[in-house]
Scaffold this motif. Structure first.
Motif, PDB file in Angstrom:
ATOM      1  N   GLU A  56       0.815  -1.211   0.000  1.00  0.00           N
ATOM      2  CA  GLU A  56       0.000   0.000   0.000  1.00  0.00           C
ATOM      3  C   GLU A  56       0.853   1.268   0.000  1.00  0.00           C
ATOM      4  O   GLU A  56       0.438   2.301  -0.502  1.00  0.00           O
ATOM      5  CB  GLU A  56      -0.925   0.009   1.219  1.00  0.00           C
ATOM      6  CG  GLU A  56      -2.089  -0.971   1.112  1.00  0.00           C
ATOM      7  CD  GLU A  56      -2.924  -0.995   2.380  1.00  0.00           C
ATOM      8  OE1 GLU A  56      -2.456  -0.450   3.408  1.00  0.00           O
ATOM      9  OE2 GLU A  56      -4.028  -1.549   2.345  1.00  0.00           O
ATOM     10  N   ARG A  57       2.056   1.190   0.566  1.00  0.00           N
ATOM     11  CA  ARG A  57       2.923   2.353   0.640  1.00  0.00           C
ATOM     12  C   ARG A  57       3.979   2.360  -0.461  1.00  0.00           C
ATOM     13  O   ARG A  57       4.911   3.178  -0.442  1.00  0.00           O
ATOM     14  CB  ARG A  57       3.597   2.411   2.019  1.00  0.00           C
ATOM     15  CG  ARG A  57       4.387   1.152   2.335  1.00  0.00           C
ATOM     16  CD  ARG A  57       4.789   1.098   3.789  1.00  0.00           C
ATOM     17  NE  ARG A  57       5.895   1.994   4.080  1.00  0.00           N
ATOM     18  CZ  ARG A  57       6.057   2.606   5.251  1.00  0.00           C
ATOM     19  NH1 ARG A  57       5.166   2.438   6.209  1.00  0.00           N
ATOM     20  NH2 ARG A  57       7.085   3.389   5.465  1.00  0.00           N
ATOM     21  N   ALA A  58       3.839   1.475  -1.436  1.00  0.00           N
ATOM     22  CA  ALA A  58       4.833   1.342  -2.499  1.00  0.00           C
ATOM     23  C   ALA A  58       4.703   2.447  -3.538  1.00  0.00           C
ATOM     24  O   ALA A  58       3.605   2.824  -3.927  1.00  0.00           O
ATOM     25  CB  ALA A  58       4.689  -0.018  -3.174  1.00  0.00           C
ATOM     26  N   TYR A  59       5.849   2.935  -3.978  1.00  0.00           N
ATOM     27  CA  TYR A  59       5.898   3.869  -5.109  1.00  0.00           C
ATOM     28  C   TYR A  59       6.025   3.094  -6.419  1.00  0.00           C
ATOM     29  O   TYR A  59       5.667   3.602  -7.478  1.00  0.00           O
ATOM     30  CB  TYR A  59       7.089   4.814  -4.967  1.00  0.00           C
ATOM     31  CG  TYR A  59       6.825   5.976  -4.045  1.00  0.00           C
ATOM     32  CD1 TYR A  59       6.443   7.209  -4.544  1.00  0.00           C
ATOM     33  CD2 TYR A  59       6.942   5.832  -2.672  1.00  0.00           C
ATOM     34  CE1 TYR A  59       6.194   8.284  -3.702  1.00  0.00           C
ATOM     35  CE2 TYR A  59       6.693   6.892  -1.819  1.00  0.00           C
ATOM     36  CZ  TYR A  59       6.323   8.118  -2.334  1.00  0.00           C
ATOM     37  OH  TYR A  59       6.069   9.178  -1.486  1.00  0.00           O
ATOM     38  N   ALA A  60       6.542   1.890  -6.339  1.00  0.00           N
ATOM     39  CA  ALA A  60       6.684   1.056  -7.541  1.00  0.00           C
ATOM     40  C   ALA A  60       6.841  -0.394  -7.112  1.00  0.00           C
ATOM     41  O   ALA A  60       7.241  -0.692  -5.974  1.00  0.00           O
ATOM     42  CB  ALA A  60       7.885   1.495  -8.372  1.00  0.00           C
ATOM     43  N   VAL A  61       6.505  -1.289  -8.022  1.00  0.00           N
ATOM     44  CA  VAL A  61       6.656  -2.729  -7.797  1.00  0.00           C
ATOM     45  C   VAL A  61       7.287  -3.331  -9.045  1.00  0.00           C
ATOM     46  O   VAL A  61       6.869  -3.041 -10.173  1.00  0.00           O
ATOM     47  CB  VAL A  61       5.299  -3.411  -7.519  1.00  0.00           C
ATOM     48  CG1 VAL A  61       5.472  -4.932  -7.410  1.00  0.00           C
ATOM     49  CG2 VAL A  61       4.660  -2.860  -6.247  1.00  0.00           C
ATOM     50  N   ALA A  62       8.298  -4.169  -8.841  1.00  0.00           N
ATOM     51  CA  ALA A  62       8.963  -4.849  -9.957  1.00  0.00           C
ATOM     52  C   ALA A  62       8.895  -6.347  -9.738  1.00  0.00           C
ATOM     53  O   ALA A  62       9.035  -6.832  -8.613  1.00  0.00           O
ATOM     54  CB  ALA A  62      10.418  -4.406 -10.083  1.00  0.00           C
ATOM     55  N   VAL A  63       8.676  -7.081 -10.815  1.00  0.00           N
ATOM     56  CA  VAL A  63       8.686  -8.540 -10.772  1.00  0.00           C
ATOM     57  C   VAL A  63       9.676  -9.016 -11.822  1.00  0.00           C
ATOM     58  O   VAL A  63       9.565  -8.653 -13.007  1.00  0.00           O
ATOM     59  CB  VAL A  63       7.290  -9.127 -11.055  1.00  0.00           C
ATOM     60  CG1 VAL A  63       7.338 -10.655 -10.989  1.00  0.00           C
ATOM     61  CG2 VAL A  63       6.260  -8.589 -10.061  1.00  0.00           C
ATOM     62  N   ILE A  64      10.643  -9.810 -11.408  1.00  0.00           N
ATOM     63  CA  ILE A  64      11.658 -10.345 -12.319  1.00  0.00           C
ATOM     64  C   ILE A  64      11.620 -11.862 -12.211  1.00  0.00           C
ATOM     65  O   ILE A  64      12.201 -12.449 -11.282  1.00  0.00           O
ATOM     66  CB  ILE A  64      13.071  -9.825 -11.988  1.00  0.00           C
ATOM     67  CG1 ILE A  64      13.077  -8.289 -11.920  1.00  0.00           C
ATOM     68  CG2 ILE A  64      14.060 -10.290 -13.046  1.00  0.00           C
ATOM     69  CD1 ILE A  64      13.039  -7.732 -10.548  1.00  0.00           C
ATOM     70  N   VAL A  77      12.051 -12.989  -8.418  1.00  0.00           N
ATOM     71  CA  VAL A  77      12.369 -11.871  -7.535  1.00  0.00           C
ATOM     72  C   VAL A  77      11.281 -10.808  -7.630  1.00  0.00           C
ATOM     73  O   VAL A  77      10.823 -10.476  -8.731  1.00  0.00           O
ATOM     74  CB  VAL A  77      13.743 -11.261  -7.887  1.00  0.00           C
ATOM     75  CG1 VAL A  77      13.992  -9.976  -7.091  1.00  0.00           C
ATOM     76  CG2 VAL A  77      14.855 -12.264  -7.616  1.00  0.00           C
ATOM     77  N   VAL A  78      10.856 -10.282  -6.484  1.00  0.00           N
ATOM     78  CA  VAL A  78       9.900  -9.177  -6.419  1.00  0.00           C
ATOM     79  C   VAL A  78      10.546  -8.057  -5.614  1.00  0.00           C
ATOM     80  O   VAL A  78      11.118  -8.310  -4.546  1.00  0.00           O
ATOM     81  CB  VAL A  78       8.574  -9.600  -5.767  1.00  0.00           C
ATOM     82  CG1 VAL A  78       7.615  -8.417  -5.681  1.00  0.00           C
ATOM     83  CG2 VAL A  78       7.930 -10.736  -6.545  1.00  0.00           C
ATOM     84  N   LEU A  79      10.458  -6.825  -6.114  1.00  0.00           N
ATOM     85  CA  LEU A  79      11.012  -5.662  -5.440  1.00  0.00           C
ATOM     86  C   LEU A  79       9.903  -4.657  -5.159  1.00  0.00           C
ATOM     87  O   LEU A  79       9.093  -4.364  -6.037  1.00  0.00           O
ATOM     88  CB  LEU A  79      12.095  -4.996  -6.301  1.00  0.00           C
ATOM     89  CG  LEU A  79      13.278  -5.881  -6.708  1.00  0.00           C
ATOM     90  CD1 LEU A  79      14.186  -5.113  -7.664  1.00  0.00           C
ATOM     91  CD2 LEU A  79      14.063  -6.333  -5.490  1.00  0.00           C
ATOM     92  N   VAL A  80       9.871  -4.145  -3.929  1.00  0.00           N
ATOM     93  CA  VAL A  80       8.893  -3.135  -3.536  1.00  0.00           C
ATOM     94  C   VAL A  80       9.648  -1.848  -3.213  1.00  0.00           C
ATOM     95  O   VAL A  80      10.467  -1.818  -2.296  1.00  0.00           O
ATOM     96  CB  VAL A  80       8.077  -3.594  -2.309  1.00  0.00           C
ATOM     97  CG1 VAL A  80       7.055  -2.525  -1.931  1.00  0.00           C
ATOM     98  CG2 VAL A  80       7.378  -4.922  -2.593  1.00  0.00           C
ATOM     99  N   PHE A  81       9.391  -0.791  -3.968  1.00  0.00           N
ATOM    100  CA  PHE A  81      10.090   0.486  -3.815  1.00  0.00           C
ATOM    101  C   PHE A  81       9.235   1.414  -2.950  1.00  0.00           C
ATOM    102  O   PHE A  81       8.069   1.655  -3.253  1.00  0.00           O
ATOM    103  CB  PHE A  81      10.333   1.124  -5.181  1.00  0.00           C
ATOM    104  CG  PHE A  81      11.207   0.303  -6.086  1.00  0.00           C
ATOM    105  CD1 PHE A  81      12.551   0.593  -6.226  1.00  0.00           C
ATOM    106  CD2 PHE A  81      10.687  -0.773  -6.795  1.00  0.00           C
ATOM    107  CE1 PHE A  81      13.363  -0.165  -7.055  1.00  0.00           C
ATOM    108  CE2 PHE A  81      11.482  -1.532  -7.627  1.00  0.00           C
ATOM    109  CZ  PHE A  81      12.837  -1.228  -7.760  1.00  0.00           C
TER     110      PHE A  81
END
Length: 282
Positions: free
Chosen positions: A59-67, A119-123
């Motif tokens: 909910e507080r993410a500015y971006a989400v990446a999935v690799i 891999v998942v990244l939460v910015f």
């Protein structure tokens, strides 16, 4: 000799053009497959109650990446490489068109073998996003990175210091957990962006603009999966009111009836935590 060349030149030109068109079509299929795989990875992870990414973090993410399928190879000196997609939350609370990205990195120490992991990244900061849009961000140097909390840890948020700009997750052999990615670089996959959006030289900043045209399918499926993960299944926020069903009377205004039920739609907006780690969400 010249006569024979002129005779076969048109056929040769057709052959070259056919190869180019075939390569372009294959490139488009690769991007479609990457989006579909990323959608599947995120959806599967969020269906793991004991090991998923806490909703309050998304909910507080500015971006989400999935690799998906990041390959890690180790033989004394290790390295990792993967291709994925990233979406940025716009000021309206909606998610941008996907940007195709690369993840590369190396590591030292005793390590032998080959491993594939999703891999998942939460910015969680504007700074980290600005770096990516600019072309490259190195995790741990340009943006602090930490293994993210999972599953039941979401109920113990008071014990988690939310000070990192990026939280990282990895799934390998069916197991899902936070992972350290210090030194890994995220770069823009310009070739894939050009092939998918069919615009030579398209920039990441153009892709995520609020007035950018809708991305080709299956981008909408990936965006919907991110939205569902970040809001627990709530529909994407919209500035337009829902259409009135045919044959139904118009809804009364707030001045006509104060007892009308309030809308249950949930909207999320990018909001950086002014005191990270001190006032965790309830």
């Amino acid at each position: 000799m010249l006569t024979r060349f002129r005779q076969f030149a048109p056929w040769f030109a057709v052959f070259v053009l056919s190869c180019a068109m075939g390569a372009s079509a294959m490139a488009g299929e690769r991007q479609d497959a990457r989006l579909l795989t990323s959608t599947q990875v995120l959806s599967e992870l969020m269906r793991m109650p004991e090991q998923n990414i806490p909703t309050w973090l998304l909910e507080r993410a500015y971006a989400v990446a999935v690799i998906p399928s990041v390959i890690k190879v180790g033989l004394g000196i290790g390295g990792r490489r993967g291709k994925g997609v990233l979406v940025v939350r716009k000021d309206t609370g909606q998610w941008s068109n996907p940007i195709f990205i690369n993840l590369t990195g190396g590591s030292f120490g005793f390590q032998v073998g080959v491993q594939s992991a999703d891999v998942v990244l939460v910015f969680t900061s504007k700074q980290s996003i600005e770096g990516i849009v600019g072309g490259k961000v190195t995790l741990g140097a340009d943006a602090s990175v930490a293994a993210g909390p999972i599953g039941r840890q979401s109920s113990a948020a008071t014990d988690i210091g939310l000070t990192a700009q990026v939280y990282s997750y990895s799934r390998a052999s069916g197991l899902f957990a936070g992972v350290a990615l210090d030194g890994s670089a995220i770069t823009i996959d310009s070739n894939s962006n050009e092939a998918f959006y069919k615009r030579p030289g398209i920039l990441a900043s153009e892709i995520i603009r609020s007035d950018a045209p809708a991305a080709p399918s299956p981008a909408d499926q990936f965006i919907a999966a991110v939205q569902q993960s970040a809001t627990g299944g709530a529909p994407a926020p919209s500035s337009a009111p829902p259409a009135q069903p045919a044959g139904q009377p118009a809804a009364p205004s707030s001045t006509a009836s104060s007892s009308a039920p309030a809308s249950s739609g949930v909207q999320t907006y990018p909001m950086e935590d002014p005191n990270p780690g001190q006032e965790p969400p309830q």
